[in-house]
Design an enzyme around this catalytic site. Structure first.
Site, PDB file in Angstrom:
ATOM      1  N   CYS A 201       0.800  -1.230   0.000  1.00 37.65           N
ATOM      2  CA  CYS A 201       0.000   0.000   0.000  1.00 37.65           C
ATOM      3  C   CYS A 201       0.830   1.277   0.000  1.00 37.65           C
ATOM      4  CB  CYS A 201      -0.937   0.003   1.200  1.00 37.65           C
ATOM      5  SG  CYS A 201      -1.977  -1.470   1.302  1.00 37.65           S
TER       6      CYS A 201
ATOM      7  N   HIS B  78      -2.981   6.968   1.925  1.00 40.71           N
ATOM      8  CA  HIS B  78      -3.409   5.706   1.331  1.00 40.71           C
ATOM      9  C   HIS B  78      -4.881   5.510   1.638  1.00 40.71           C
ATOM     10  CE1 HIS B  78      -4.124   1.601   0.444  1.00 40.71           C
ATOM     11  NE2 HIS B  78      -4.106   1.213   1.694  1.00 40.71           N
TER      12      HIS B  78
ATOM     13  N   ASN C 272     -10.184   0.149  -1.550  1.00 38.01           N
ATOM     14  CA  ASN C 272      -8.742   0.118  -1.287  1.00 38.01           C
ATOM     15  C   ASN C 272      -8.052  -0.504  -2.501  1.00 38.01           C
ATOM     16  OD1 ASN C 272      -6.130  -0.576  -0.480  1.00 38.01           O
ATOM     17  ND2 ASN C 272      -6.742  -1.152   1.596  1.00 38.01           N
TER      18      ASN C 272
END
Length: 316
Positions: free
Chosen positions: A113, A242, A272
């Site tokens: 990530c 993020h 995500n």
């Protein structure tokens, strides 16, 4: 040493949209359960005929067009991804081939990530050292290929997409670098909190451990990123964290103290998307005109390996 700057951005997502109601027909969940816990309403998912490098190449082509550059003008390609199933050719090599590039240096960076902010720092360092002059930096992940679609705790989170940035030398940067100093690190002892393991690979995480770490340990690190860049948090025009979930993004952004900044919340519509999340969210903010050219934006990636990396950039 010369400085560097981001001169253009681009993003791309597959056409298929998966809603919370769609997921409710697949697993024991509901729109209310998902939105109240992670704030996500929709996510884009690619089909079997849409590999990661295709998503990456679409985003890269848009960034190049925005920069007014041709593929042959690029001398380095960096792709941040954790969903490259094949070891070789790399995603970066495949993107270069798709775009018809000449002979760029190609490198994949797998920090999950926080991959894009690691790759952006690597591009900045390469330009500053004179090893590259124009770098294509891409974050691309196809999380739908590695998520367990029967696990309601993880399948509701993930989406597919790609974001790209063109980084060039900036010899006139002076004391206002286009890409500020990176602050990066990790917590190796807690690396197992986020995993992509097995054959076929599957995503898993210890959600509560990640949440506690992100909301308690990361805000002071993000403030230190601003300090290194010589920018006070209240002077930031945008904060692009993020896009893990809103329950992490909103408290972390609040604790940073960026009271005047636009906070990226692309997670609501995109889920995500791992390494793609920061460049996609930033590209959309800039495309919508929500951040002025030259304005300072904090980019801060975190997650897999319990790693983090952040820098303040001047928006293109």
């Amino acid at each position: 040493m010369t400085g560097s700057r981001v001169v253009a951005l681009g993003h791309y997502q597959p056409a298929k949209v998966l809603t919370n109601d769609d997921l409710a027909a697949m697993v024991d969940t509901s729109d209310e359960w998902i939105t109240s816990r992670v704030g996500i309403r929709t996510r884009h998912v690619g089909g079997p005929d849409e590999p990661v490098d295709e998503l990456a190449a679409h985003a890269a082509a848009k960034a190049l067009a925005s920069a007014g550059l041709q593929p042959a003008d690029i001398d380095m390609v960096l792709v941040a991804t954790s969903t490259a199933i094949d070891r070789s050719p790399s995603m970066s090599a495949r993107v270069a081939a798709r775009l018809g590039m000449g002979s760029p240096a190609v490198m994949d960076i797998n920090v999950v990530c926080s991959g894009f902010t690691h790759a952006l720092a690597t591009a900045d360092h390469a330009v500053r050292a004179g090893a590259a002059t124009r770098v294509l930096v891409i974050g691309a992940d196809k999380m739908g290929d590695i998520v367990d679609w029967t696990d309601r705790s993880t399948c509701v989170l993930m989406g597919d997409g790609a974001g790209a940035a063109v980084v060039t030398a900036d010899p006139d940067a002076g004391d206002r670098p286009g890409i500020g100093p990176v602050l990066w690190g990790s917590v190796p002892g807690m690396g197992n909190a986020v995993r992509i393991e097995g054959t076929p690979p599957r995503f898993a995480q210890e959600g509560q451990s990640v949440y506690r770490w992100a909301t308690t340990q990361l805000p002071p690190i993000a403030r230190k990123v601003c300090e290194r860049a010589g920018v006070a948090p209240e002077d930031l025009a945008a904060v692009v964290l993020h896009q893990a979930n809103l329950r992490i993004i909103e408290p972390v952004a609040r604790k940073i103290g960026a009271v005047n900044a636009v906070i990226a919340r692309d997670v609501v519509d995109s889920g995500n998307t791992s390494a793609a999340s920061i460049p996609m969210a930033l590209s959309k903010l800039v495309e919508r005109g929500e951040v002025e050219s030259g304005a300072p934006a904090l980019l801060f990636g975190f997650g897999g390996n319990l790693s983090y990396a952040g820098q303040v950039i001047r928006c293109p």
